[in-house]
Design an enzyme around this catalytic site. Structure first.
Site, PDB file in Angstrom:
ATOM      1  N   ASP A   1       0.638  -1.006  -0.164  1.00 54.49           N
ATOM      2  CA  ASP A   1      -0.475  -0.202   0.343  1.00 54.49           C
ATOM      3  C   ASP A   1       1.187   1.408   0.096  1.00 54.49           C
ATOM      4  O   ASP A   1       0.110   2.186   0.550  1.00 54.49           O
ATOM      5  CB  ASP A   1      -0.729   0.205   1.071  1.00 54.49           C
TER       6      ASP A   1
ATOM      7  N   HIS B   1      -1.069   4.837   1.273  1.00 58.24           N
ATOM      8  CA  HIS B   1       0.217   5.504   2.747  1.00 58.24           C
ATOM      9  C   HIS B   1       1.151   7.176   1.685  1.00 58.24           C
ATOM     10  O   HIS B   1       0.271   7.811   2.243  1.00 58.24           O
ATOM     11  CB  HIS B   1       0.944   4.826   3.085  1.00 58.24           C
TER      12      HIS B   1
ATOM     13  N   ASP C   1      -2.433  -7.720  -5.594  1.00 55.21           N
ATOM     14  CA  ASP C   1      -3.920  -7.517  -5.355  1.00 55.21           C
ATOM     15  C   ASP C   1      -3.859  -5.778  -5.147  1.00 55.21           C
ATOM     16  O   ASP C   1      -3.142  -5.499  -4.625  1.00 55.21           O
ATOM     17  CB  ASP C   1      -5.103  -8.151  -4.311  1.00 55.21           C
TER      18      ASP C   1
ATOM     19  N   GLU D   1      -7.100  -3.302  -3.052  1.00 51.26           N
ATOM     20  CA  GLU D   1      -8.088  -3.164  -2.969  1.00 51.26           C
ATOM     21  C   GLU D   1      -9.091  -1.574  -3.657  1.00 51.26           C
ATOM     22  O   GLU D   1     -10.051  -1.914  -3.801  1.00 51.26           O
ATOM     23  CB  GLU D   1      -8.851  -3.171  -1.437  1.00 51.26           C
TER      24      GLU D   1
ATOM     25  N   GLU E   1      -8.406   5.190  -4.508  1.00 50.96           N
ATOM     26  CA  GLU E   1      -6.713   5.921  -3.511  1.00 50.96           C
ATOM     27  C   GLU E   1      -5.671   5.706  -4.348  1.00 50.96           C
ATOM     28  O   GLU E   1      -4.454   6.116  -4.634  1.00 50.96           O
ATOM     29  CB  GLU E   1      -6.874   4.812  -2.253  1.00 50.96           C
TER      30      GLU E   1
ATOM     31  N   TYR F   1     -18.437  -1.109   2.522  1.00 48.04           N
ATOM     32  CA  TYR F   1     -17.233  -1.486   3.294  1.00 48.04           C
ATOM     33  C   TYR F   1     -16.878  -1.369   1.081  1.00 48.04           C
ATOM     34  O   TYR F   1     -15.325  -1.032   1.100  1.00 48.04           O
ATOM     35  CB  TYR F   1     -16.875  -2.617   3.704  1.00 48.04           C
TER      36      TYR F   1
END
Length: 844
Positions: free
Chosen positions: A552, A556, A626, A628, A632, A710
């Site tokens: 990520d 971040h 992967d 999600e 972002e 979610y």
């Protein structure tokens, strides 16, 4: 990996394919397959929600600064852009070492298993990472093929490299749940099936797998026989490769099959007698072509023999290369296409790109080996075929379905140039829509409401919210207050309040730049990157969403880069102070380096072949990489664009614009589904979003839970200017209706309600604005997540309310205006429009 019980580790027996059922899909499958990974692997993937548990209540007194004491504070140039030109967008951001406050460590907890020493920094998030992670037996997806090292196990007990291509009829699927609007909850391709294995007699127990030349689009996988020092077989693995190629070094080729070989036909010599062709007919009903190109002198052209239904053996001491490709069903022309590119193979790829105004292009060029006078055959994904500059040039009728990205089409060419014609170059920090551009002027009543919200929110404890022991949460909070400062300065024009907030924001940001936050950053010399010290200290591989393991990073650090861009825009002097600029550049280079330099790899997160980023870092995964949150992902690109604008790095700004345009095309095919989507299975697109996109499956869920808000919401947040580029009004309306959000949203608690209501502004900004202004009486601060503010949402929703982007809003304002005409005469309705007594409107 999937379990070996009767139902192979599925969530429910009803949603699974048992071994008995599987025989009806793959004809005469004789040996055990690992089946499908139908459970969500959460090892190394934190299950925390993307919101911190920090109170947003005003907790400090707000003392306004005296702006007269400030020197040269305020933008020195507009953030709005009308033109841009960059001939080579892949230019270095910087080349220096990390700032001195970032200490180095060489003891990263993940070993570099089998990786041969190389000058370039190692890639952590690319398609081939399973080759050096875990036990090295998880798959690698090049699309449309995948390869796996059985490591002496699996169907064949082979030590070679297994090659798999999966048809849509072979998918495992999950039945619809209460969180799904589509017919399937997930779909996954089988793992562990080994229709064709390229091996050698010399490979046996003790064989090792090594890798070298780890680059952005390619890697060499080497199988070294027991006791050997040189590779017995080297496999150049390149994204989109038309053949799987094995380069043999004086070995005895062994072609194995876990499905079963019905017969082998020798088809003779091709490519001027340099390559010899075989047809291998499997018991599954499919035919695979085998091309043998020997480099030995005196090679006997028909020297491969079918030993048994599971193996074909070639001559000993073979030097040369063997290529395999699957023939699509009912395609009579496919063999001629494959023949036309047999003997040549890609070993690496490079990328170049340019931007001129609102048009950007990028070229993928492959380095090739073998019979290099043959054109390469590479598979293009759906977003490629739409954007190829030469249109149908090189396109063939050879198509194979991929696992998660629709139909791949073979292209005969050594390079592709792809073009995006609608770059969002005019998008800045203000609310933005494709039709209206940046919207910076709002009505006075809105300005007053925003000012009140900004005053309250700047009274929150900024330092507490921006240092909670997580780079992700801290970055979100910094971005939140950056957006507040921008709105107050540029839209509300309350300079005193804005600069008061900016000063406190700079102080909070300085804690991170000085590396004094709860978990400081370190420069990891083992892999080459800026990583949190958290896992080094706690031993928890999932600490801070796996940041130490390169999970990520674009999520971040994208928030930090965005916040820094706002600070640098509002206070250009900040860019020249201390290591501010160098520190932010370090983050940008870590996740989106435009070159490979001595400190960071090229483009760690963004995959220029796939058209989006991968979030998974150094964790083995049976379904590959992967991601999600598609939203972002686009924030990370938007942040680059704006940081490039602020520091006058035209190449970075142009590159960010092009990345956003590429993401718009790819995300709308693979992550966000309108009703007319033909890329993903029809039974799945009703879900409207992917949930988690893997290389081998798409699972409509999240790592932190399966509530509707979610799954859908993680593809919404944060709602910023780039959101309307990616999330079209057509898509948002269909998603809103599919989940009955109009009634469901009132049951949603916490920050997710704010996310859903801010997203609503794209189609119904009036209702959205009324929520955030509390005109509806439903709003409270508990409905804001840690990266969101009432200040920004009021500006966002009011701007969309006054733009032409929302047809519904435009119609409703017109009706309201008509009702006011007789009473008020000429009255401002929305910025830039006045209503006259006779029902006509004039643009000012």
């Amino acid at each position: 990996m999937a379990h070996k019980e009767e139902h192979w580790g599925c969530r429910t027996a009803a949603a699974c394919i048992t071994p008995t059922h599987w025989t009806n899909i793959v004809s005469r499958l004789k040996c055990f397959s690992r089946g499908h990974e139908t459970t969500l692997q959460t090892s190394g993937n934190p299950t925390d929600q993307p919101f911190p548990t920090v109170s947003f209540q005003s907790s400090v007194s707000l003392s306004l600064i005296d702006t007269a004491t400030l020197s040269s504070v305020g933008p020195t140039a507009t953030a709005n852009v009308t033109s841009i030109s960059a001939e080579n967008i892949f230019q270095p951001i910087a080349t220096d070492a990390p700032p001195p406050q970032i200490l180095s460590r060489s003891d990263h907890p993940v070993p570099r298993l089998g990786i041969q020493q190389q000058q370039q920094r190692l890639q952590t998030n690319k398609f081939y990472a399973n080759l050096f992670l875990g036990d090295q037996t998880n798959g690698v997806w090049t699309h449309p093929y995948s390869v796996t090292w059985p490591k002496g196990g699996g169907q064949t007990n082979s030590w070679g490299l297994a090659v798999l291509h999966v048809e849509r009829t072979q998918l495992a699927t999950g039945f619809k749940t209460s969180s799904d609007a589509g017919e399937w909850n997930f779909f996954a391709s089988p793992i562990g099936i080994e229709p064709i294995v390229l091996s050698a007699v010399e490979l046996a127990d003790g064989t090792t797998l090594t890798t070298d030349n780890l680059e952005a689009f390619s890697v060499n996988a080497n199988l070294v026989a027991p006791g050997g020092t040189m590779p017995t077989i080297t496999f150049p693995l390149v994204q989109g490769m038309g053949f799987v190629t094995g380069k043999y070094n004086s070995a005895t080729p062994l072609i194995e099959s876990g499905v079963g070989i019905r017969n082998v036909t020798y088809a003779g010599a091709i490519v001027n007698g340099a390559t010899f062709k075989y047809r291998v007919h499997l018991t599954s009903g499919f035919t695979w072509l085998v091309y043998v190109t020997p480099l030995n002198e005196g090679y006997d052209q028909n020297s491969f023999t079918l030993l048994n239904p599971m193996a074909i053996q070639g001559p000993s001491g073979f030097g040369g290369y063997i290529q395999i490709a699957k023939v699509p069903a009912d395609n009579l022309d496919a063999e001629a296409v494959y023949d036309g590119s047999a003997g040549v193979y890609p070993v690496a790829a490079t990328i170049t790109g340019s931007v001129d105004g609102t048009t950007g292009s990028y070229t993928l060029s492959w380095t090739k080996d073998g019979t290099t006078n043959q054109p390469l055959l590479m598979f293009a994904l759906p977003h490629h075929t739409e954007s190829l500059v030469d249109g149908s040039a090189g396109l063939t009728n050879v198509q194979l379905v991929t696992t998660t990205k629709g139909i791949a089409t073979a292209v005969q060419a050594d390079s592709w140039t792809l073009q995006e014609a609608e770059l969002p170059i005019d998008m800045s920090f203000a609310p933005w829509t494709p039709s209206s551009g940046s919207i910076e002027t709002l009505n006075l009543d809105v300005i007053a409401a925003i000012n009140d919200a900004g005053t309250a929110e700047l009274s929150q404890n900024i330092s507490k919210q921006t240092n909670v022991g997580s780079a992700y949460y801290d970055g979100k909070a910094l971005a939140k207050f950056a957006a507040i400062a921008y709105v107050l300065h540029e839209i509300v024009h309350n300079t005193t309040l804005a600069l008061t907030g900016l000063q406190r924001l700079e102080e909070a940001f300085a804690l991170h730049i000085n590396n004094q936050q709860t978990f400081p950053l370190v420069y990891d010399t083992a892999w080459g990157g800026a990583a949190s010290i958290s896992t080094y200290l706690t031993g928890n591989s999932g600490e801070d969403f796996g940041n130490t393991y390169y999970n990520d990073h674009h999520f971040h650090y994208g928030y930090f880069v965005y916040a820094a861009a706002v600070i640098g825009y509002l206070n250009p002097a900040w860019l020249t102070q201390g290591t501010n600029k160098d520190w932010v550049n370090m983050l940008a280079r870590d996740y989106a380096n435009p070159v490979s330099d001595s400190h960071y790899p090229f483009s760690r997160s963004f995959d220029w072949y796939s058209g989006h980023s991968w979030a998974k870092g150094l964790y083995p995964s049976s379904d590959g990489k992967d991601q999600e949150s598609s939203s972002e992902d686009t924030l990370a690109s938007y942040a680059l664009k704006m940081w490039g604008k602020v520091i006058n790095d035209k190449n970075m700004e142009a590159r960010g614009n092009l990345m956003l345009a590429v993401q718009r095309r790819s995300l709308q095919k693979y992550f966000l589904y309108t009703d007319d989507n033909t890329v993903e299975p029809a039974e799945f697109i009703g879900n409207k979003v992917s949930g988690i996109m893997f290389e081998n499956k798409i699972d409509h869920t999240t790592y932190f839970g399966n509530k509707i808000e979610y799954i859908q919401g993680i593809h919404m947040l944060p709602l910023l200017p780039m959101s309307t580029l990616i999330r079209t009004s057509e898509f948002v309306q269909q998603e809103w209706d599919a989940y009955s959000f109009g009634t469901y949203v009132s049951t949603v608690q916490g920050g997710w309600r704010g996310v859903l209501m801010a997203n609503l502004a794209i189609i119904d900004p009036i209702t959205s604005y009324n929520f955030f202004s509390n005109a509806s009486g439903d709003f409270n601060y508990g409905f804001l997540d840690g990266g969101a503010s009432q200040t920004w949402y009021l500006a966002w929703t009011a701007a969309l309310r006054g733009s032409s982007y929302s047809a519904k809003a435009k119609r409703e304002e017109s009706i309201q205006a008509e009702q006011l005409v007789d009473c008020l005469g000429s009255t401002p309705v929305s910025e830039g429009v006045s209503v006259r007594r006779h029902g006509t409107t004039d643009e000012k």
